[in-house]
Motif scaffolding. Structure first.
Motif, PDB file in Angstrom:
ATOM      1  N   GLY A 161     -82.178  24.437   0.900  1.00  0.00           N
ATOM      2  CA  GLY A 161     -83.284  23.500   0.697  1.00  0.00           C
ATOM      3  C   GLY A 161     -83.987  23.077   1.961  1.00  0.00           C
ATOM      4  O   GLY A 161     -85.022  22.394   1.894  1.00  0.00           O
ATOM      5  N   ASP A 162     -83.479  23.458   3.138  1.00  0.00           N
ATOM      6  CA  ASP A 162     -84.183  23.138   4.373  1.00  0.00           C
ATOM      7  C   ASP A 162     -85.566  23.777   4.337  1.00  0.00           C
ATOM      8  O   ASP A 162     -85.745  24.893   3.832  1.00  0.00           O
ATOM      9  CB  ASP A 162     -83.408  23.670   5.590  1.00  0.00           C
ATOM     10  N   LEU A 163     -86.521  23.075   4.914  1.00  0.00           N
ATOM     11  CA  LEU A 163     -87.887  23.626   4.904  1.00  0.00           C
ATOM     12  C   LEU A 163     -88.587  23.382   6.230  1.00  0.00           C
ATOM     13  O   LEU A 163     -88.235  22.484   6.992  1.00  0.00           O
ATOM     14  CB  LEU A 163     -88.707  23.025   3.758  1.00  0.00           C
ATOM     15  N   ILE A 164     -89.575  24.233   6.467  1.00  0.00           N
ATOM     16  CA  ILE A 164     -90.438  24.075   7.626  1.00  0.00           C
ATOM     17  C   ILE A 164     -91.861  23.989   7.105  1.00  0.00           C
ATOM     18  O   ILE A 164     -92.224  24.690   6.160  1.00  0.00           O
ATOM     19  CB  ILE A 164     -90.229  25.229   8.633  1.00  0.00           C
ATOM     20  N   GLY A 165     -92.646  23.065   7.677  1.00  0.00           N
ATOM     21  CA  GLY A 165     -94.038  22.878   7.278  1.00  0.00           C
ATOM     22  C   GLY A 165     -94.970  23.246   8.426  1.00  0.00           C
ATOM     23  O   GLY A 165     -94.774  22.785   9.557  1.00  0.00           O
ATOM     24  N   LEU A 166     -95.959  24.058   8.126  1.00  0.00           N
ATOM     25  CA  LEU A 166     -96.899  24.554   9.137  1.00  0.00           C
ATOM     26  C   LEU A 166     -98.322  24.322   8.614  1.00  0.00           C
ATOM     27  O   LEU A 166     -98.666  24.813   7.526  1.00  0.00           O
ATOM     28  CB  LEU A 166     -96.670  26.056   9.371  1.00  0.00           C
ATOM     29  N   ARG A 167     -99.123  23.578   9.370  1.00  0.00           N
ATOM     30  CA  ARG A 167    -100.496  23.301   8.925  1.00  0.00           C
ATOM     31  C   ARG A 167    -101.460  24.357   9.483  1.00  0.00           C
ATOM     32  O   ARG A 167    -101.476  24.629  10.681  1.00  0.00           O
ATOM     33  CB  ARG A 167    -100.949  21.916   9.382  1.00  0.00           C
ATOM     34  N   ALA A 168    -102.250  24.934   8.589  1.00  0.00           N
ATOM     35  CA  ALA A 168    -103.224  25.942   9.016  1.00  0.00           C
ATOM     36  C   ALA A 168    -104.345  25.270   9.792  1.00  0.00           C
ATOM     37  O   ALA A 168    -104.895  24.260   9.356  1.00  0.00           O
ATOM     38  CB  ALA A 168    -103.774  26.672   7.798  1.00  0.00           C
ATOM     39  N   GLU A 169    -104.655  25.843  10.933  1.00  0.00           N
ATOM     40  CA  GLU A 169    -105.738  25.311  11.767  1.00  0.00           C
ATOM     41  C   GLU A 169    -107.012  26.137  11.609  1.00  0.00           C
ATOM     42  O   GLU A 169    -108.032  25.827  12.202  1.00  0.00           O
ATOM     43  CB  GLU A 169    -105.304  25.280  13.239  1.00  0.00           C
ATOM     44  N   MET A 170    -106.929  27.193  10.831  1.00  0.00           N
ATOM     45  CA  MET A 170    -108.108  28.010  10.477  1.00  0.00           C
ATOM     46  C   MET A 170    -107.741  28.686   9.155  1.00  0.00           C
ATOM     47  O   MET A 170    -106.595  28.591   8.708  1.00  0.00           O
ATOM     48  CB  MET A 170    -108.431  29.049  11.569  1.00  0.00           C
ATOM     49  N   ASP A 171    -108.715  29.318   8.513  1.00  0.00           N
ATOM     50  CA  ASP A 171    -108.420  30.013   7.263  1.00  0.00           C
ATOM     51  C   ASP A 171    -107.579  31.246   7.577  1.00  0.00           C
ATOM     52  O   ASP A 171    -107.984  32.103   8.380  1.00  0.00           O
ATOM     53  CB  ASP A 171    -109.718  30.437   6.557  1.00  0.00           C
ATOM     54  N   LEU A 172    -106.420  31.328   6.938  1.00  0.00           N
ATOM     55  CA  LEU A 172    -105.440  32.357   7.311  1.00  0.00           C
ATOM     56  C   LEU A 172    -105.008  33.186   6.110  1.00  0.00           C
ATOM     57  O   LEU A 172    -105.009  32.723   4.972  1.00  0.00           O
ATOM     58  CB  LEU A 172    -104.178  31.701   7.889  1.00  0.00           C
ATOM     59  N   LEU A 173    -104.597  34.399   6.411  1.00  0.00           N
ATOM     60  CA  LEU A 173    -103.775  35.179   5.495  1.00  0.00           C
ATOM     61  C   LEU A 173    -102.384  35.225   6.130  1.00  0.00           C
ATOM     62  O   LEU A 173    -102.239  35.682   7.268  1.00  0.00           O
ATOM     63  CB  LEU A 173    -104.325  36.598   5.322  1.00  0.00           C
ATOM     64  N   VAL A 174    -101.404  34.714   5.412  1.00  0.00           N
ATOM     65  CA  VAL A 174    -100.030  34.653   5.934  1.00  0.00           C
ATOM     66  C   VAL A 174     -99.169  35.628   5.144  1.00  0.00           C
ATOM     67  O   VAL A 174     -99.271  35.698   3.912  1.00  0.00           O
ATOM     68  CB  VAL A 174     -99.471  33.221   5.829  1.00  0.00           C
ATOM     69  N   VAL A 175     -98.352  36.388   5.842  1.00  0.00           N
ATOM     70  CA  VAL A 175     -97.389  37.281   5.189  1.00  0.00           C
ATOM     71  C   VAL A 175     -95.990  36.780   5.521  1.00  0.00           C
ATOM     72  O   VAL A 175     -95.676  36.496   6.687  1.00  0.00           O
ATOM     73  CB  VAL A 175     -97.564  38.744   5.649  1.00  0.00           C
ATOM     74  N   LEU A 176     -95.162  36.648   4.469  1.00  0.00           N
ATOM     75  CA  LEU A 176     -93.796  36.145   4.624  1.00  0.00           C
ATOM     76  C   LEU A 176     -92.843  37.151   4.005  1.00  0.00           C
ATOM     77  O   LEU A 176     -92.983  37.506   2.831  1.00  0.00           O
ATOM     78  CB  LEU A 176     -93.659  34.798   3.907  1.00  0.00           C
ATOM     79  N   SER A 177     -91.872  37.600   4.796  1.00  0.00           N
ATOM     80  CA  SER A 177     -90.912  38.612   4.336  1.00  0.00           C
ATOM     81  C   SER A 177     -89.509  38.009   4.329  1.00  0.00           C
ATOM     82  O   SER A 177     -89.003  37.577   5.374  1.00  0.00           O
ATOM     83  CB  SER A 177     -90.950  39.833   5.267  1.00  0.00           C
ATOM     84  N   ALA A 178     -88.893  37.961   3.152  1.00  0.00           N
ATOM     85  CA  ALA A 178     -87.478  37.571   3.051  1.00  0.00           C
ATOM     86  C   ALA A 178     -86.676  38.786   3.502  1.00  0.00           C
ATOM     87  O   ALA A 178     -86.498  39.749   2.761  1.00  0.00           O
ATOM     88  CB  ALA A 178     -87.136  37.164   1.621  1.00  0.00           C
ATOM     89  N   CYS A 179     -86.229  38.740   4.761  1.00  0.00           N
ATOM     90  CA  CYS A 179     -85.675  39.916   5.459  1.00  0.00           C
ATOM     91  C   CYS A 179     -84.597  40.641   4.625  1.00  0.00           C
ATOM     92  O   CYS A 179     -83.638  40.018   4.168  1.00  0.00           O
ATOM     93  CB  CYS A 179     -85.090  39.467   6.792  1.00  0.00           C
ATOM     94  N   PRO A 180     -84.756  41.958   4.441  1.00  0.00           N
ATOM     95  CA  PRO A 180     -83.799  42.708   3.618  1.00  0.00           C
ATOM     96  C   PRO A 180     -82.535  43.151   4.356  1.00  0.00           C
ATOM     97  O   PRO A 180     -81.745  43.933   3.807  1.00  0.00           O
ATOM     98  CB  PRO A 180     -84.624  43.926   3.171  1.00  0.00           C
ATOM     99  N   GLN A 181     -82.335  42.616   5.583  1.00  0.00           N
ATOM    100  CA  GLN A 181     -81.161  43.041   6.365  1.00  0.00           C
ATOM    101  C   GLN A 181     -79.858  42.666   5.629  1.00  0.00           C
ATOM    102  O   GLN A 181     -79.577  41.482   5.402  1.00  0.00           O
ATOM    103  CB  GLN A 181     -81.215  42.356   7.734  1.00  0.00           C
ATOM    104  N   ASP A 182     -79.067  43.678   5.257  1.00  0.00           N
ATOM    105  CA  ASP A 182     -77.802  43.443   4.536  1.00  0.00           C
ATOM    106  C   ASP A 182     -76.625  44.136   5.223  1.00  0.00           C
ATOM    107  O   ASP A 182     -75.572  44.321   4.620  1.00  0.00           O
ATOM    108  CB  ASP A 182     -77.920  43.908   3.072  1.00  0.00           C
ATOM    109  N   ILE A 183     -76.828  44.533   6.491  1.00  0.00           N
ATOM    110  CA  ILE A 183     -75.751  45.229   7.220  1.00  0.00           C
ATOM    111  C   ILE A 183     -75.187  44.322   8.321  1.00  0.00           C
ATOM    112  O   ILE A 183     -73.976  44.190   8.453  1.00  0.00           O
ATOM    113  CB  ILE A 183     -76.287  46.549   7.795  1.00  0.00           C
TER     114      ILE A 183
END
Ligand SMILES: [Zn+2]
Length: 205
Positions: A161-183
């Motif tokens: 449940g921990d979270l980080i909040g980031l305010r956009a300072e310009m119009d953005l396209l954000v990509v977020l990847s839940a890292c698939p590292q399982d090794i």
């Protein structure tokens, strides 16, 4: 009535692209506490302006911004400002995204998803082709720098449940990847990628 926040699940091992307008706050919620989230931001008016970890460290003279400081573009313009972090504050701006080469080094035979592929897949869904992979902002990734220069990797220090909040300072396209590292244990000793939740709060909240 107040506008409801946009809420999206990033499936384990996958990425999403989300538009965040100037003034809106992007919250990345580590639902299970164990998941690293590789993150990128691109200016919607000018996609050549992408978020740069090297420029961010230079502008802030720190490995990680203090609350109120921003992640900046290659033009040193603020893109995402750190406004909230309920986690222990352990994140990474130093290491590259996982890619096919890393999984081959780790002995994977056949295809293994990676944050690099996730980025380009998400961008392709928005009609964007990028000929390179910018260094990611690795949220919740436990990387420390020893005084002798050694880079020390650990499991995430965050809690469910921990979270980080980031305010956009310009119009953005954000990509977020839940890292698939399982090794390796970068997504905790369970070595099991988990989903995370993303919320976009209306401007002014
Ligand atoms: Zn990854």
């Amino acid at each position: 009535m107040a506008e409801a926040p946009l809420s999206i699940t990033v499936p384990a091992g996958r990425a999403i692209a989300v538009a965040v307008d100037a003034g809106q706050v992007l919250q990345v919620i580590n639902t299970h506490g164990t998941q690293v989230v590789d993150s990128w931001a691109f200016g919607r008016q000018d996609p050549a302006q992408f978020m740069s970890m090297a420029h961010t460290r230079s502008v802030n003279s720190r490995l990680w911004p203090l609350p109120g400081q921003a992640f900046v573009s290659i033009g040193r313009k603020p893109m995402l400002r750190l406004v909230e972090d309920t986690s222990p504050g352990v994140h990474d701006t130093l290491l590259c995204a996982c890619n096919a080469a890393i999984y081959a080094e780790l002995g994977c035979v056949g295809y293994h998803r990676s944050c690099e592929d996730n980025l380009h897949e998400a961008l392709a869904g928005e009609g964007i082709t990028l000929g390179f992979t910018p260094a990611p902002l690795n949220l919740f990734m436990n990387v420390a720098l020893a005084t002798d220069g050694a880079v020390i990797r650990g499991s995430p220090a965050s809690r469910p449940g921990d979270l980080i909040g980031l305010r956009a300072e310009m119009d953005l396209l954000v990509v977020l990847s839940a890292c698939p590292q399982d090794i390796t244990p970068i997504n905790s000793e369970a070595r099991t990628p988990r989903d995370v939740r993303v919320q976009v709060l209306p401007a002014g909240d």
